[in-house]
Design a protein around this motif. Structure first.
Motif, PDB file in Angstrom:
ATOM      1  N   LEU A   1       0.938  -1.153   0.031  1.00 12.74           N
ATOM      2  CA  LEU A   1      -0.063   0.294  -0.049  1.00 12.74           C
ATOM      3  C   LEU A   1       0.594   0.942  -0.456  1.00 12.74           C
ATOM      4  O   LEU A   1       0.105   1.975  -0.584  1.00 12.74           O
ATOM      5  CB  LEU A   1      -0.818  -0.281   0.894  1.00 12.74           C
ATOM      6  N   LEU A   2       1.855   1.243   1.184  1.00  7.45           N
ATOM      7  CA  LEU A   2       2.959   2.442   0.896  1.00  7.45           C
ATOM      8  C   LEU A   2       3.505   2.711  -0.355  1.00  7.45           C
ATOM      9  O   LEU A   2       3.708   4.096  -0.783  1.00  7.45           O
ATOM     10  CB  LEU A   2       3.892   2.176   2.177  1.00  7.45           C
ATOM     11  N   THR A   3       3.688   1.345  -1.140  1.00  5.31           N
ATOM     12  CA  THR A   3       4.393   1.728  -3.036  1.00  5.31           C
ATOM     13  C   THR A   3       3.303   2.601  -3.028  1.00  5.31           C
ATOM     14  O   THR A   3       3.833   3.298  -4.122  1.00  5.31           O
ATOM     15  CB  THR A   3       4.350   0.410  -2.749  1.00  5.31           C
ATOM     16  N   GLN A   4       2.499   1.936  -3.038  1.00  5.94           N
ATOM     17  CA  GLN A   4       1.136   2.382  -4.540  1.00  5.94           C
ATOM     18  C   GLN A   4       1.219   3.515  -3.915  1.00  5.94           C
ATOM     19  O   GLN A   4       1.051   5.548  -4.786  1.00  5.94           O
ATOM     20  CB  GLN A   4      -0.434   1.878  -3.526  1.00  5.94           C
ATOM     21  N   LYS A   5       1.002   4.516  -2.872  1.00  2.00           N
ATOM     22  CA  LYS A   5       1.108   5.886  -1.992  1.00  2.00           C
ATOM     23  C   LYS A   5       1.744   7.220  -2.330  1.00  2.00           C
ATOM     24  O   LYS A   5       1.781   7.738  -3.005  1.00  2.00           O
ATOM     25  CB  LYS A   5       0.405   5.232  -0.529  1.00  2.00           C
ATOM     26  N   ALA A   6       2.897   6.408  -2.125  1.00  2.00           N
ATOM     27  CA  ALA A   6       4.720   6.838  -2.367  1.00  2.00           C
ATOM     28  C   ALA A   6       4.534   7.534  -4.125  1.00  2.00           C
ATOM     29  O   ALA A   6       4.814   7.955  -3.992  1.00  2.00           O
ATOM     30  CB  ALA A   6       5.920   5.928  -2.247  1.00  2.00           C
ATOM     31  N   VAL A   7       3.849   6.476  -4.934  1.00  2.00           N
ATOM     32  CA  VAL A   7       4.364   6.795  -6.204  1.00  2.00           C
ATOM     33  C   VAL A   7       2.961   7.431  -6.897  1.00  2.00           C
ATOM     34  O   VAL A   7       3.046   8.608  -7.867  1.00  2.00           O
ATOM     35  CB  VAL A   7       4.436   5.571  -7.237  1.00  2.00           C
ATOM     36  N   ALA A   8       2.048   7.126  -5.696  1.00  2.00           N
ATOM     37  CA  ALA A   8       1.049   8.045  -6.767  1.00  2.00           C
ATOM     38  C   ALA A   8       1.043   9.850  -6.082  1.00  2.00           C
ATOM     39  O   ALA A   8       1.242  10.413  -7.146  1.00  2.00           O
ATOM     40  CB  ALA A   8      -0.616   7.736  -6.328  1.00  2.00           C
ATOM     41  N   GLU A   9       1.670  10.011  -4.878  1.00  2.00           N
ATOM     42  CA  GLU A   9       1.171  10.786  -4.122  1.00  2.00           C
ATOM     43  C   GLU A   9       2.406  11.762  -4.894  1.00  2.00           C
ATOM     44  O   GLU A   9       3.133  13.109  -4.602  1.00  2.00           O
ATOM     45  CB  GLU A   9       1.561  11.195  -2.776  1.00  2.00           C
ATOM     46  N   GLY A  10       4.024  10.731  -4.845  1.00  2.00           N
ATOM     47  CA  GLY A  10       5.675  11.462  -5.413  1.00  2.00           C
ATOM     48  C   GLY A  10       5.152  11.685  -6.687  1.00  2.00           C
ATOM     49  O   GLY A  10       5.057  13.067  -7.266  1.00  2.00           O
ATOM     50  N   GLY A  11       4.961  11.233  -7.209  1.00  2.00           N
ATOM     51  CA  GLY A  11       4.110  11.299  -8.877  1.00  2.00           C
ATOM     52  C   GLY A  11       3.580  12.167  -9.232  1.00  2.00           C
ATOM     53  O   GLY A  11       4.266  13.331 -10.126  1.00  2.00           O
ATOM     54  N   ARG A  12       2.699  12.586  -8.414  1.00  2.00           N
ATOM     55  CA  ARG A  12       1.446  14.288  -8.571  1.00  2.00           C
ATOM     56  C   ARG A  12       2.709  15.201  -8.173  1.00  2.00           C
ATOM     57  O   ARG A  12       2.368  16.057  -9.094  1.00  2.00           O
ATOM     58  CB  ARG A  12       0.909  14.016  -7.003  1.00  2.00           C
ATOM     59  N   SER A  13       3.134  15.629  -7.653  1.00  2.00           N
ATOM     60  CA  SER A  13       4.262  16.076  -7.242  1.00  2.00           C
ATOM     61  C   SER A  13       5.018  16.778  -8.031  1.00  2.00           C
ATOM     62  O   SER A  13       4.968  17.824  -8.314  1.00  2.00           O
ATOM     63  CB  SER A  13       5.076  16.177  -5.582  1.00  2.00           C
ATOM     64  N   MET A  14       5.631  15.709  -8.557  1.00  2.00           N
ATOM     65  CA  MET A  14       6.411  15.379  -9.889  1.00  2.00           C
ATOM     66  C   MET A  14       5.362  16.643 -10.740  1.00  2.00           C
ATOM     67  O   MET A  14       6.306  17.323 -11.333  1.00  2.00           O
ATOM     68  CB  MET A  14       6.836  14.682 -10.297  1.00  2.00           C
ATOM     69  N   ILE A  15       4.362  16.066 -11.399  1.00  2.00           N
ATOM     70  CA  ILE A  15       3.537  16.310 -12.091  1.00  2.00           C
ATOM     71  C   ILE A  15       3.329  17.735 -12.109  1.00  2.00           C
ATOM     72  O   ILE A  15       3.289  18.521 -13.048  1.00  2.00           O
ATOM     73  CB  ILE A  15       2.497  15.870 -12.745  1.00  2.00           C
ATOM     74  N   TYR A  16       3.175  18.285 -10.697  1.00  2.00           N
ATOM     75  CA  TYR A  16       2.252  19.607 -10.318  1.00  2.00           C
ATOM     76  C   TYR A  16       4.083  20.332 -10.520  1.00  2.00           C
ATOM     77  O   TYR A  16       4.055  21.515 -11.092  1.00  2.00           O
ATOM     78  CB  TYR A  16       1.576  19.640  -9.485  1.00  2.00           C
ATOM     79  N   HIS A  17       4.856  19.985  -9.962  1.00  2.00           N
ATOM     80  CA  HIS A  17       5.931  20.327 -10.304  1.00  2.00           C
ATOM     81  C   HIS A  17       6.321  21.167 -12.270  1.00  2.00           C
ATOM     82  O   HIS A  17       6.442  22.641 -12.685  1.00  2.00           O
ATOM     83  CB  HIS A  17       7.505  20.543 -10.256  1.00  2.00           C
TER      84      HIS A  17
END
Lengths: 607, 607
Positions: free
Chosen positions: A350-366
Motif C-alpha cells: 500500500l505504501l508503495t502505491q501511495k508513494a508512487v501516486a503522491e510522489g508522482g503527482r508532485s512531479m507532475i504539478y511541478h
C-alpha cells in the motif's frame, strides 16, 4: 470495485502548501482569472463530475468495449451522455483562449482536470484528451481561416480531434511515413494512405472529427525532412460552419486491445480525402514536436492515475479482508483473523502505491508550472521564453513519462496482489486497472524511446550534461538547508545530497564512455532513466516532507496533523524501501555495452 | 503470434551436460527405465505434441474462453480433441506407478513435460495439471479400495481431479474453512459448503472429476487443526468401476478472469455431496502439505514458461521489424531502417527474457532432481529420505515459485514492450502471455506468502539460518574452483563469492533484528525473497557458463560453438545487468520495520 474519490486534500496541499500556485498564477499573463476561489471551484466541480459521472461507467465500459460496424463506432453505454455533460460543463475549453470560447485559464489546471478524469475513467478521457493535440496544433500553426473554422467547435467539445502519425510499417520511426498528399490546385490536397492506432479516430460522441495527419508531398525529400502536416476533417465544413459532406477518411476497423477497451483505437483509411496544409511544407514533424512535451506529460499522468486508482481499490480491501494474524501478535482479537493491513508486507504494498501516486503527482504539478510558463511564451509571442521553458520541461518529460508509467504499472499490479486471487477476477475491477495501465509504457513513445530521449538527446546531444548538473545542483541546494536537521528530514536530506553527487558523477562517466562507444547510450539508457526517476522522486518527496514537517512544527497544520505525519512517513518509506532500487539501476547503467552487444544476432535463437 | 518451439537443445544441455541426469536416473529406484534413449523419445514426442497440438489452440482458446450453462462447462474449440490425444498418448501417467497403468518414470520427466505443455498452452495444461495433486494425495493417503477405485482412471487421464481448498472468506488462511462433513454412518460423509477458484472444477474433457476437498467434521477443533480431507467424485463410482449417479457437487458459475481464459475456474457448491475421508481426521492440512513443494514448483514453471514464450514471440519480431538506425551506425544499409535487434536497448530486453527463461529452467531442473529423490523416499517407504529431500526442496520452493513467477511476469511484459504499441493488440498474442502470466504470482500462495514462507518458516523457524549458511557455502565451494580463472568465468565466480558472503551476513542481521521485532519478518520478506532469487539465479548461471566454457576449451562443443558462446554471454549479461538489482533488495530487506509499520491504519486514507 474501486469507486473513485478525487484526492482533493493532496491536490490542495501541493497547490497551496508545496508549490505556491497562487503566487505562480499571479505572475502568469493568463493567470489572472485563476484566483484561489476559482481554482477551488474548478477542482471541486471536476471532482464531482469524475466521481459521479465518469467513475460509474469505467468498469462497465471495459466489459462492454466499443462496437464497430460499417465504418461506425459506438462507444459503451453511458459514454455519450457523459460526454454531453462534459461539453455542457464547458470542461474542454478550460485552458484554451476565450476568443474561441474557452476559459483561457492556465494549462496546469487542464492537467489537474485530466488527472482526475483519467483516474476515474482513462478510456473516456482519451476522447477529449486527443483533441488537445489537435487544438494546440491548429492554434499554433493554423491560419486565421483555419482557426476560425475549427477552433470554436473543438474548444467547445462539439467536435473532437486526433493526431494521425502511426502507419502499419512505422510508429517511432516516422521517417518511414508513406501517406501521400497530392495538391488539388485549389490550395487543398488529396490525402491517401493508412493510419493505425488512431485513438478517438472514430466514435459517436461528437458530430465531427478533425484529424491532424502526417503525410508526404509528391516532391518531398525522403525521411523525416519530407513530412508535412494536414488538417483532414471527417465531415467537410460548410462556409457557415455547419457540417457538410463526408470526406473519404473511413474507419476500417478498431483494434482489439488488452485494455482501455472503451477507447476506440481506429485504423483510418484515407482515400483521396481532402486535407489542408498546416504549418510549412516538409516541416510537419517539427510542428508536431511543439507540444510533444506537454502531450507526453499528459501520458505521464496515467502513471499516477492508475497508481492512485489501484490504491483506492486496494486500501478498503486491506482494511476489510481478514487473513492470519500479524506476526507481532493478534491485532483484531475479537475477529476470526487480523485485517490484511496489519501485515507489514501488505503495508509495504500500500505504501508503495501511495508513494508512487503522491510522489508522482508532485512531479507532475511541478512540471505543470513550467508548462504554464511555456504556454505563456507562446501567448506572448515570446519565442525565447517559450524555448527556455520548453527546454526545462524537456528535461522532465522523458523521466516523468518513462519512470512514472513504469511505476504506475507496477503499482496497478501491486493492487491486484493485495487482493490475492480475487485480484485476477474481472468483477473486482483491479485487473482492469493493470490492463489499462499497460498501454502507458507503450504509447506516446515507449519507455525505451523516453530513455533514449533522456540520455541521448537531453543529456548528451542537447546539453552535454548540463541539465543533470543543474538539476542535481538544485537538489543539493534544497537539501543543504535541511541536512543538519535532526530526525527523518535531516536523514533524507543527506541521502538526497549523496544521490545528487552520485547522479552527477555517474552521468559524467557515461558521457566519457559514450564519446568512444555510441552503443553505450542505447545500452545504458533504460537503467539511466529509471535511476533518474528514483532520485528525482526522492527530491519531490523531500520537498513534501519538509513542508509537512514545518506545518507540524509551527502548528499551522494542527487541524489535520495525521495528514502531515503520513506525508513524512510515506517519504521515509520511499527513502528506505524504494529509493534503494536506484542502486541496481546505477550499476546497470555503468556497465559497458559489451555484454548487451556481444551476441551475434543469429545466435539469438529459439528451441 | 508466437508459435511454440520446444527448447530441446537447452533441455538436453541441462540434462546431459550440466546436471548429469543419466547418472541421477541410474541411482533412482524408479529410474531404471529412464535411459537416455527413452528420455530423448519422451522429450521429442512431447515437443511434437506441444508444437503441433497445443500451441495452435493457445490463442484461439484465449479468445473463445470457456462457456458455462446450467452447471456445465464447455472448453474452447479443439481442447476436447487435444485432451483425447493427450490421454491416448499416455502422457498423464508418465511418472505414476505401473501398477495403476502409469509408466513409473521419475517425476522430473513429468516436470519437463509440464514445462513444454505449459509454455505451449498454459490454460490447457491446467486441466491435467490439477489431477496431479489429486493423484498424489490418493496414492499417499488413500486406502487400497480408494486407490483401486480412482487411480487407474486418473492415471490414464480418463478422469481428472481437483484440489478444493479456497472458500469465499479464505484462501491463504485455511483455518477459516467452513465446509462441513457430516458422517452418514456407513463410513461416508455428506459434504456441504462452497468452494471457489477451483481450477478444472468443471469441464467437458473427461467423464468424471474427482475432487479432493478440505472440510470440517462436526466435532472438529477450530482453525487449521480441525480440517479433514475428503474424496468427492462428481459422479459416484459403481462397484464395477463404471460411472454412476451424479453426486450433488454442482458448478455454480465460472470466473471471468484476466487471463488463462481457456482454463475453467469453478465455483463449486457442495450440497450434501457424498465424500470419503482420506488421511486421518483433522490432519487434512498436513496431508495437503505433503506435495506442497512439488505443486509450488509446478507453478514456478509458469515463470519460465511465459518468459520463454514471450521471448519466442519477441525474437522474430525484433529481427524483422525495422525502426531507426543503430547508434553505432547503419547496420542494414540496404534497408529503410535497421532491425530492432540492432538496438542495444532491445537486446537488453531480449537478453533479460533469455536470462530468466534459461536461468530459471536450470533452477527448476536442479530442484527436480531433489523431487525425484523425495518421491523415491515415499516409494521406498523411507520416511527419513522423504523428509530429508522434502526439506531440501522446501528451501528452493518459495524462491523458485516467488522469484521465477515475478520475473516471468516481468519478462512477459518485456515481450510486449519489444512489440511497441502492437504488443497491446490481441492479434499478436503478446498481451495474452502477460495476462496468462499474471496469475502466477497470485495462486499457489502469493509472492508475499512465498516470501513469508522463505524468511519466516524456512530460514528462521525451521533452520535458524542453517539453510542459508549451507546454500551460500555450496555456492562458495563451487565458485572457489573458478575464482582464479581469467576472463568472464573468473569475474563471475568472484562476484558470486561476494554475493554469497553478503547473503549470509545479511541473513544474520535480519535474524538478530527479528528476535526483537517480529514485524521485521513480514516487512523484510519480500525484498529478502527477491534478493535470494537474484543471487541464486547467478549461481545457476555460473554453473551453465562453466560447463559451456569447458566445452569450448576441450573442443567437445565444437559442433555448436555459438550455443556455448551464447550461454557465456547470457551469463555475463545476467551478472552485469540483472544481478545488480539484488542491491536495492538488500538495502530494502535490511531496513527496519519502522517505516512500514509507523502509519496508523486509519491514516491510510483516500481523497
Amino acid at each position: 470495485m474501486p469507486q473513485y474519490k478525487a484526492p482533493l486534500r493532496d491536490v490542495k496541499f501541493l497547490l497551496n502548501e508545496v508549490f505556491d500556485y497562487p503566487g505562480h498564477y499571479a505572475q502568469l499573463s493568463n493567470g489572472g482569472e485563476a484566483t484561489p476561489d476559482m481554482v477551488d471551484a474548478i477542482l471541486e466541480g471536476c471532482a464531482t463530475f469524475c466521481e459521479e459521472i465518469l467513475s460509474p461507467i469505467n468498469h462497465s465500459g471495459d466489459l462492454e468495449g466499443c462496437h464497430f460496424e460499417n465504418g461506425n463506432v459506438t462507444t459503451p453505454k453511458g459514454f455519450k451522455e457523459a460526454y454531453a455533460e462534459y461539453v455542457a460543463g464547458g470542461w474542454q475549453g478550460l485552458s484554451h483562449p476565450t476568443e474561441y470560447g474557452g476559459q483561457g485559464l492556465p494549462m496546469s489546471l487542464n492537467l489537474m482536470k485530466a488527472e482526475m478524469m483519467g483516474t476515474a475513467n482513462w478510456s473516456f478521457t482519451m476522447y477529449p484528451g486527443l483533441s488537445l493535440g489537435c487544438m494546440n496544433t491548429v492554434m499554433q500553426y493554423g491560419n486565421e481561416a483555419q482557426k476560425n473554422t475549427y477552433l470554436p467547435k473543438l474548444v467547445s467539445g462539439e467536435w473532437t480531434g486526433t493526431m494521425c502519425l502511426t502507419e502499419p510499417q512505422c510508429g517511432t520511426d516516422l521517417g518511414q511515413v508513406k501517406t501521400k498528399a497530392e495538391p488539388v490546385g485549389d490550395g487543398s490536397y488529396k490525402i491517401s494512405g493508412t493510419k493505425i492506432f488512431i485513438s478517438a479516430g472514430e466514435h459517436d460522441l461528437a458530430e465531427n472529427i478533425i484529424h491532424i495527419v502526417l503525410a508526404r508531398l509528391p516532391d518531398a525529400p525522403k525521411g523525416t525532412r519530407g513530412i508535412s502536416l494536414f488538417i483532414v476533417p471527417k465531415f467537410m465544413v460548410n462556409a457557415d460552419g455547419s457540417v457538410g459532406e463526408r470526406n473519404p477518411v473511413v474507419c476500417g476497423s478498431i483494434e482489439h486491445k488488452m485494455g482501455i477497451r472503451a477507447s476506440a483505437t481506429a485504423v483510418l483509411n484515407f482515400d483521396e480525402a481532402i486535407g489542408y496544409m498546416i504549418a510549412e511544407p516538409n516541416k510537419g514533424l517539427e510542428a508536431m514536436f511543439t507540444f510533444m512535451n506537454t502531450a507526453r506529460i499528459g501520458t505521464a499522468v496515467q502513471g499516477i492515475a492508475h497508481a492512485e486508482l489501484s490504491y483506492q481499490g486496494a486500501l478498503p480491501y486491506a482494511k476489510e479482508r481478514r487473513s492470519m494474524r500479524a506476526l507481532s501478535g493478534k491485532k483484531d482479537a475479537d475477529q476470526v483473523a487480523d485485517a490484511l493491513i496489519w501485515h507489514a508486507d501488505v503495508r509495504r504494498m500500500l505504501l508503495t502505491q501511495k508513494a508512487v501516486a503522491e510522489g508522482g503527482r508532485s512531479m507532475i504539478y511541478h512540471a505543470a508550472k513550467l508548462a504554464d510558463n511555456m504556454v505563456n511564451g507562446i501567448l506572448e509571442g515570446n519565442q525565447a521564453k517559450y524555448e527556455d521553458y520548453d527546454n526545462r520541461l524537456g528535461f522532465y518529460t522523458p523521466i516523468l513519462k518513462g519512470f512514472l508509467t513504469e511505476m504506475g504499472l507496477e503499482s496497478a499490479n501491486i493492487g491486484m496482489q493485495v487482493f490475492g486471487g480475487h485480484g485476477y477476477i474481472k468483477e473486482h475491477g483491479m485487473e482492469q486497472i493493470a490492463r489499462d495501465a499497460r498501454i502507458s509504457t507503450l504509447y506516446e513513445g515507449t519507455t525505451g524511446i523516453q530513455a533514449l530521449d533522456l540520455l541521448g538527446r537531453k543529456v548528451l546531444l542537447q546539453t552535454r550534461g548540463k541539465c543533470i548538473k543543474e538539476f542535481t545542483n538544485e537538489m543539493i541546494g534544497f537539501a543543504k538547508g535541511h541536512a543538519f536537521s535532526g530526525g527523518p528530514i535531516g536523514a533524507m536530506a543527506r541521502a538526497l545530497i549523496r544521490r545528487s553527487l552520485q547522479w552527477k558523477w555517474a552521468t559524467l562517466r557515461i558521457m566519457l564512455r559514450a564519446a568512444k562507444d555510441r552503443d553505450t547510450v542505447s545500452s545504458s539508457c533504460h537503467d539511466f532513466l529509471m535511476y533518474s526517476g528514483f532520485v528525482m522522486m526522492a527530491y519531490f518527496w523531500l520537498q513534501q516532507a519538509v513542508v509537512a514537517s514545518e506545518k507540524l512544527a509551527d502548528k499551522s497544520g494542527k487541524e489535520t496533523p495525521e495528514f502531515y505525519k503520513s506525508k513524512i512517513q510515506t517519504a521515509e518509506f520511499y527513502f528506505d524501501r524504494l529509493l534503494p532500487r536506484a542502486d541496481g539501476h546505477r550499476t546497470g547503467m555503468l556497465a559497458t555495452s559489451a555484454t548487451t552487444m556481444a551476441m551475434d544476432n543469429e545466435h539469438f535463437v529459439m528451441g
